[in-house]
Design an enzyme around this catalytic site. Structure first.
Site, PDB file in Angstrom:
ATOM      1  N   ASP A  63     -99.275  45.693 -46.266  1.00 21.18           N
ATOM      2  CA  ASP A  63     -98.411  46.271 -47.273  1.00 21.18           C
ATOM      3  C   ASP A  63     -97.984  45.208 -48.281  1.00 21.18           C
ATOM      4  O   ASP A  63     -97.337  44.222 -47.916  1.00 21.18           O
ATOM      5  CB  ASP A  63     -97.179  46.840 -46.550  1.00 21.18           C
ATOM      6  N   ASP A 392     -94.599  54.665 -46.962  1.00 23.53           N
ATOM      7  CA  ASP A 392     -95.471  54.969 -48.100  1.00 23.53           C
ATOM      8  C   ASP A 392     -95.799  56.458 -48.124  1.00 23.53           C
ATOM      9  O   ASP A 392     -95.674  57.117 -49.153  1.00 23.53           O
ATOM     10  CB  ASP A 392     -96.791  54.184 -47.997  1.00 23.53           C
TER      11      ASP A 392
HETATM   12 MG    MG Z   1    -101.114  52.028 -50.681  1.00 24.75          MG
END
Ligand code: MG
Ligand code: ADP
Length: 551
Positions: A63, A392
């Protein structure tokens, strides 16, 4: 006056200074090198990074924003890059790596232009024109979706989770994300609002990721205060209390002099009576569950257990707020004020085993607006990365429900932008044209990197994609990294919310414009830690805290 005037010294002799080209080069290379670091993680086949902090704790992640936050970054321009990732994360939850990669590409192009003698102001103006145009083009190529259509939302969640460590379970996780998000949608004046902070996340290692579940209600990471209390309460009537259940110590405490045993006895009896009264009051009001933000006296616990009341103490403040939503109860400050109307009601409150700990479930079937995701995984590392992936996924689903527009993934919009902006550039007079061209070329960094990270030939993929867009007019074609085929990404379901792209482009552009306009870096000598403002250079390190290799 004549030219012999002495310069006036404004800065202390200790401060260091870089001007003009040096300052620009320094800032640009710092930002670029950071972009290069995260680049390798972009896309489905991007690598993970292992970050080790100063006390040896390990984070393994794919990430972008997590990486940048965990890295110990000192260079002021590099810190600005981190801010871009952070604001992307806040706005969209996803697209953080892309935003940083774009910013890196824009700065690299700018560096070349500066070297060939184009003034930074010209570049900045060109970039501004180009980014406005890019947003316009995105508005033209976006696709409207039905925010109630679960399948589309699932595809969006899946795309956001592609390439993460938990990817193999993305289908069921996407389903859970969509269910959780759909449950917390509110509507005012026909406008849908979704605040993913209303989804509570509870993490517990020790089971497979597939055991991750959506609980219709809230899970509190607490057990009941007394074993004699019932384990389950059906048709729970809940009192939310934000003060302790104990006898208030009188302010004049010190003045009470207990001289004989009888007096002592009286005092204790008095206390017991007060606690008993409190519990009686709770019972009388009709509460069978007490969730208390503060402590509960041992004796009070005992009386409550005898009355069959289920109680938890030291409930987190953030949970109290969620409980108000989940149960409809009002938070009450003292038991004296407790009234039947303040009670909340849910189907069931119960204590359950989760792994090796006991947790309290406040469940309301499908009636309430509160949901909890109970995240499971083989180890803490897995559960942590799962949390980031779900963060996300939940946000992209939320954004799609609110905005109602998507774009294809796999580099399709970036190539389309490239194509249309090349045309746009030719309509621009003067040297800004070069900057607009450069901007359009920077867009191709995304598909190129996606391909390279999968071990494909980036340049070749770019050429083929450009042909598909320019010659064949296939504006939704991108490179599907899963099977290495050129495909219509809307059809194969690799889709992202429009806002990810608009936000990434505008913040990457703003960052490069800002960095380009700096031509003077003045760094005060750090005053050895403590008092130094954040971002101030640290002592000892050359040009104020600039990391090695960035000079
Ligand atoms: Mg992504
Ligand atoms: P970010 O932090 O920018 O979201 P990611 O590592 O999540 O970075 O990668 C996002 C990029 O990967 C997007 O451009 C997205 O379209 C692309 N992507 C996701 N799934 C696929 C796929 N199956 N094929 C090609 N590209 C994909």
């Amino acid at each position: 006056m004549n030219g012999e005037k002495q310069p006036i010294l404004v800065l202390s002799e200790d401060s260091e200074r870089q001007k003009g080209r040096d300052a620009q080069t320094n800032n640009i290379s710092a930002a670029k090198s950071l972009a290069d670091t995260v680049k390798a993680t972009l896309g489905p086949k991007g690598m993970d990074k292992m970050l080790v902090d100063s006390i040896g704790d390990v984070t393994i992640t794919n990430d972008g924003v997590t990486m940048l936050k965990e890295m110990d970054i000192e260079h002021p321009a590099a810190k600005m890059v981190v801010e871009v990732a952070e604001s992307q994360d806040e706005e969209c939850g996803d697209g953080t790596t892309s935003a940083v990669v774009l910013a890196g590409a824009l700065l690299k192009k700018a560096e070349n232009m500066i070297e060939s003698g184009i003034h930074p102001t010209t570049i900045t103006r060109g970039y501004r024109l180009a980014s406005n145009k890019a947003i316009e083009v995105l508005e033209e190529i976006k696709t409207e979706v039905d925010p109630n259509k679960k399948e589309t939302l699932k595809r969006i969640a899946e795309t956001a989770m592609t390439g993460k460590a938990i990817e193999m379970d993305k289908e069921s996780l996407a389903e859970i994300s969509v269910d959780a998000t759909s449950r917390i949608v509110t509507e005012t004046d026909g406008k849908k609002e979704v605040d993913v902070d209303n989804i509570k996340i509870v993490k517990k290692a020790g089971a497979s990721v597939l055991e991750t579940e959506l609980v219709e209600g809230l899970i509190l990471e607490k057990e009941r205060v007394h074993e004699g209390m019932p384990n389950d309460i059906d048709d729970a009537r809940i009192a939310l209390l934000n003060s302790a259940i104990e006898v208030k110590e009188t302010e004049t405490d010190a003045e009470i002099k207990i001289t004989d045993t009888e007096q002592m006895q009286n005092f204790i009896e008095e206390e017991e009576k007060t606690l008993q009264e409190m519990v009686k009051k709770i019972k009388k009001v009709g509460a069978n569950v007490v969730l208390c933000q503060k402590g509960i006296d041992d004796l009070a616990q005992h009386y409550m257990a005898k009355e069959g009341i289920f109680a938890i103490r030291r409930v987190k403040k953030s949970d109290m707020k969620k409980l108000v939503k989940a149960t409809g109860a009002n938070i009450v400050t003292s038991i004296e004020d407790l009234d039947p109307v303040d009670l909340g009601r849910v189907k069931m409150v119960s204590e359950k085993n989760i792994g090796d700990s006991r947790m309290t479930f406040v469940e309301n079937g499908d009636r309430g607006k509160a949901v909890t995701l109970l995240l499971r995984g083989g180890s803490e590392h897995v559960v942590d990365e799962l949390e980031r992936a779900l963060n996300d996924a939940l946000k992209v689903v939320a954004i799609t429900i609110m905005d109602g527009y998507i774009v294809p993934g796999g580099g399709a919009p970036e190539i389309e932008l490239h194509t249309r902006m090349q045309d746009f550039a030719s309509t621009i007079e003067g040297r800004e044209q070069m900057a607009v061209k450069a901007f359009s070329e920077a867009m191709t960094e995304i598909p190129k990197t996606l391909a390279q990270n999968a071990g494909m030939d980036g340049m070749n993929v770019l050429m083929q994609l450009r042909a598909l867009h320019e010659k064949d007019g296939l504006k939704n074609h991108g490179i599907n990294i899963e099977n290495e085929e050129f495909e219509d990404m809307l059809e194969n379901g690799v889709v992202e919310p429009l806002r990810i792209k608009t936000q990434a482009i505008s913040s990457a552009s703003e960052l490069s414009e800002m960095i380009l306009m700096i031509d003077d870096i003045i760094a005060a000598k750090g005053d050895h830690g403590e008092g130094a403002p954040e971002g101030a250079p640290q002592p000892g390190g050359g040009m104020g805290g600039m990391p090695p290799g960035m000079m």
